[in-house]
Design an enzyme around this catalytic site. Sequence first.
Site, PDB file in Angstrom:
ATOM      1  CB  CYS A  84     120.724 -46.471-103.169  1.00 25.66           C
ATOM      2  SG  CYS A  84     119.038 -45.968-103.466  1.00 25.66           S
ATOM      3  CE  LYS A 143     121.783 -51.515-102.639  1.00 21.86           C
ATOM      4  NZ  LYS A 143     120.407 -51.440-103.089  1.00 21.86           N
ATOM      5  CD  GLU A 195     119.332 -54.533-103.594  1.00 20.23           C
ATOM      6  OE1 GLU A 195     119.149 -53.732-102.656  1.00 20.23           O
ATOM      7  OE2 GLU A 195     119.376 -54.181-104.791  1.00 20.23           O
ATOM      8  CG  HIS A 215     136.726 -61.010-127.901  1.00 18.10           C
ATOM      9  ND1 HIS A 215     135.731 -61.883-127.486  1.00 18.10           N
ATOM     10  CD2 HIS A 215     137.867 -61.733-127.999  1.00 18.10           C
ATOM     11  CE1 HIS A 215     136.264 -63.087-127.358  1.00 18.10           C
ATOM     12  NE2 HIS A 215     137.550 -63.021-127.661  1.00 18.10           N
ATOM     13  CD  GLU A 236     132.743 -60.707-126.740  1.00 18.82           C
ATOM     14  OE1 GLU A 236     132.973 -60.478-127.937  1.00 18.82           O
ATOM     15  OE2 GLU A 236     133.553 -61.292-125.996  1.00 18.82           O
TER      16      GLU A 236
HETATM   17  P1  NDP Z   1     109.188 -55.535-102.695  1.00 20.33           P
HETATM   18  O1  NDP Z   1     107.829 -55.029-102.966  1.00 20.33           O
HETATM   19  O2  NDP Z   1     110.218 -55.487-103.753  1.00 20.33           O
HETATM   20  O3  NDP Z   1     109.075 -57.070-102.236  1.00 20.33           O
HETATM   21  C1  NDP Z   1     108.291 -57.447-101.146  1.00 20.33           C
HETATM   22  C2  NDP Z   1     108.467 -58.930-100.887  1.00 20.33           C
HETATM   23  O4  NDP Z   1     107.779 -59.286 -99.687  1.00 20.33           O
HETATM   24  C3  NDP Z   1     107.900 -59.810-101.984  1.00 20.33           C
HETATM   25  O5  NDP Z   1     108.687 -60.969-102.087  1.00 20.33           O
HETATM   26  C4  NDP Z   1     106.502 -60.151-101.449  1.00 20.33           C
HETATM   27  O6  NDP Z   1     106.036 -61.388-101.895  1.00 20.33           O
HETATM   28  C5  NDP Z   1     106.783 -60.255 -99.957  1.00 20.33           C
HETATM   29  N1  NDP Z   1     105.628 -59.977 -99.112  1.00 20.33           N
HETATM   30  C6  NDP Z   1     104.748 -58.953 -99.231  1.00 20.33           C
HETATM   31  N2  NDP Z   1     103.843 -58.984 -98.230  1.00 20.33           N
HETATM   32  C7  NDP Z   1     104.156 -60.056 -97.468  1.00 20.33           C
HETATM   33  C8  NDP Z   1     103.609 -60.615 -96.295  1.00 20.33           C
HETATM   34  N3  NDP Z   1     102.546 -60.072 -95.703  1.00 20.33           N
HETATM   35  N4  NDP Z   1     104.210 -61.716 -95.780  1.00 20.33           N
HETATM   36  C9  NDP Z   1     105.290 -62.260 -96.369  1.00 20.33           C
HETATM   37  N5  NDP Z   1     105.862 -61.779 -97.485  1.00 20.33           N
HETATM   38  C10 NDP Z   1     105.294 -60.688 -98.032  1.00 20.33           C
HETATM   39  O7  NDP Z   1     109.642 -54.797-101.369  1.00 20.33           O
HETATM   40  P2  NDP Z   1     111.073 -54.506-100.755  1.00 20.33           P
HETATM   41  O8  NDP Z   1     110.796 -54.238 -99.321  1.00 20.33           O
HETATM   42  O9  NDP Z   1     112.044 -55.577-101.086  1.00 20.33           O
HETATM   43  O10 NDP Z   1     111.532 -53.189-101.496  1.00 20.33           O
HETATM   44  C11 NDP Z   1     110.690 -52.037-101.511  1.00 20.33           C
HETATM   45  C12 NDP Z   1     110.956 -51.201-102.721  1.00 20.33           C
HETATM   46  O11 NDP Z   1     112.190 -50.537-102.563  1.00 20.33           O
HETATM   47  C13 NDP Z   1     111.122 -51.955-104.038  1.00 20.33           C
HETATM   48  O12 NDP Z   1     109.912 -52.237-104.668  1.00 20.33           O
HETATM   49  C14 NDP Z   1     111.972 -51.034-104.848  1.00 20.33           C
HETATM   50  O13 NDP Z   1     111.139 -50.136-105.517  1.00 20.33           O
HETATM   51  C15 NDP Z   1     112.800 -50.310-103.815  1.00 20.33           C
HETATM   52  N6  NDP Z   1     114.186 -50.812-103.791  1.00 20.33           N
HETATM   53  C16 NDP Z   1     114.950 -50.773-104.908  1.00 20.33           C
HETATM   54  C17 NDP Z   1     116.252 -51.234-104.909  1.00 20.33           C
HETATM   55  C18 NDP Z   1     117.066 -51.205-106.144  1.00 20.33           C
HETATM   56  O14 NDP Z   1     116.726 -50.506-107.087  1.00 20.33           O
HETATM   57  N7  NDP Z   1     118.182 -51.957-106.220  1.00 20.33           N
HETATM   58  C19 NDP Z   1     116.850 -51.766-103.691  1.00 20.33           C
HETATM   59  C20 NDP Z   1     115.962 -51.784-102.573  1.00 20.33           C
HETATM   60  C21 NDP Z   1     114.686 -51.322-102.629  1.00 20.33           C
HETATM   61  P3  NDP Z   1     105.208 -61.542-103.266  1.00 20.33           P
HETATM   62  O15 NDP Z   1     106.209 -61.586-104.350  1.00 20.33           O
HETATM   63  O16 NDP Z   1     104.494 -62.821-103.076  1.00 20.33           O
HETATM   64  O17 NDP Z   1     104.309 -60.355-103.340  1.00 20.33           O
END
Ligand code: NDP
Length: 467
Positions: A47, A50, A180, A456, A461
């Site tokens: 966080c 980033k 992000e 406003h 709003e």
């Molecule tokens: P996420 O679970 O959010 O997303 C994973 C992505 O990768 C999805 O688009 C998924 O596709 C895709 N995916 C999964 N497996 C494969 C594969 N084998 N091949 C290709 N694509 C694949 O994971 P992140 O790594 O982005 O983030 C991890 C966690 O970290 C989040 O869930 C969140 O909880 C936390 N986080 C929170 C943030 C915030 O609050 N701002 C910022 C960063 C992280 P599909 O949709 O098809 O499953």
Amino acid sequence: MTFDYDLFVIGAGSGGLAASKRAASYGAKVAIAEQSLVGGTCVIRGCIPKKLMVYASHFPALFQDAAGYGWHVGDSKLDWSYMVNAVDQEVMRLSKLHIGFLEKAGVQLFQSRAVFVDPHTLEVDGRKITAEKILIAVGGHPVKPDFPGIEHTITSDEMFHLQEQPKRIAILGGGYIGVEFAGVMNGLGSQVTQMIRGDNLLRGFDEDIRTGIRTGMTHHGIQIISNVMGKRIEGVPEGLKLSFYMEGQDEEKTLTTDVVLAAIGRTPNLDGLGLENAGVDVVPGNHQEMSQTSTGGYSVNSAIAVDEYSRTSQPHIFAVGDCTDRINLTPVAIAEGRAFADTEFGNNPRIMSHENVPSAVFSQPEAATVGLTEAQAHEKLGEGVKCYRAQFRPLFHSLTGQPEKTTIKLVVDANTDRVLGAHMVGEHAAEIIQGIAIAVKMGATKKDFDATLGIHPSTAEEFVTLR
Ligand code: NDP
């Protein structure tokens, strides 16, 4: 039986730090072990760095927008090393600050790995340490897909330490992290291609939000390719050659880039923790379809099984945060950790509610959400759902000439008038939804929203004037 400590916490990330300090405040004798830098994913490689990079990436667009207001901004240039060092220094400052907070709270820190020897004993820094209660707060790490050449990819962990700015970057995955970093790198001037295996980004978010983010990202110059499966990566003189298939097409396609970021999810850090010595059960995590070249031990994405009090299969061992794979967000880990400490050491048994947890995606445009999506509301209530939407150009952009759009949406229970979900894409979405989340958590109705006067002119709003 006497123990060395009342509580031993494994992992000094968001959940572990919060729980250890809260338990110590009740007079418990507490120790915490951390094998890496104190602060955990959020502070060290998540966080905080980033968000600082998100801020850094906003400037070029602002320089451009300033012209619409009559400013003549001279040539601007990013000093990549300066930015990386500045971010790193802030991370180090925060890590030291957290060490100071532990000292002040009277929590003993072991800068070492802790491994279970038996249900009450841990091996820490070559010593055997016993504790009456143990909290596992070990977090998680990024996983990579399993195809040839995957060693050429990096994960979000390495994004904060790239020696130079890549001219081109390909991002695999369309979740929080992928989206992000796509915004960050695009804003900083790299050419970004985001490759997702499904139809759209951010599965699980409200459809209007997914569309709003994707439209905005595309407008900002990010190339998003849907229905892609990576096949192979090879090092070539021009950089990295990524070969991939698109669903329904036999022909293999290629893309040459400088860096490939794998952002396909994260998995709990359970390997080598000795959970089997402690009799702590694991369950499949939420993302069990992922594959990874595993280092052995637990199957990929196993998570620690816990009840609503964060208690594991061993009554005196607890787990909070990402290693339980419930809702993997910093404020959730902190709240779980404090609820555990209040219950076990503060004579105040309570559980942390996982309902209506707000979250933001610091994409560009930014998005934030709380409560049910339209689809989830229909799943729960059938037809009895009413949605209110607005899409508009924010006032700021009336002079910049940018076709930037803000989307806001309320999902309402048609029978009770209760607001079930609030969603937004656009500038300051996180700040705005944080306030709205209080109303949603309190059970406010659409009538309550309508009875509130707007500020406003503002974007927020619009949430109280939706018709
Ligand atoms: P996420 O679970 O959010 O997303 C994973 C992505 O990768 C999805 O688009 C998924 O596709 C895709 N995916 C999964 N497996 C494969 C594969 N084998 N091949 C290709 N694509 C694949 O994971 P992140 O790594 O982005 O983030 C991890 C966690 O970290 C989040 O869930 C969140 O909880 C936390 N986080 C929170 C943030 C915030 O609050 N701002 C910022 C960063 C992280 P599909 O949709 O098809 O499953």
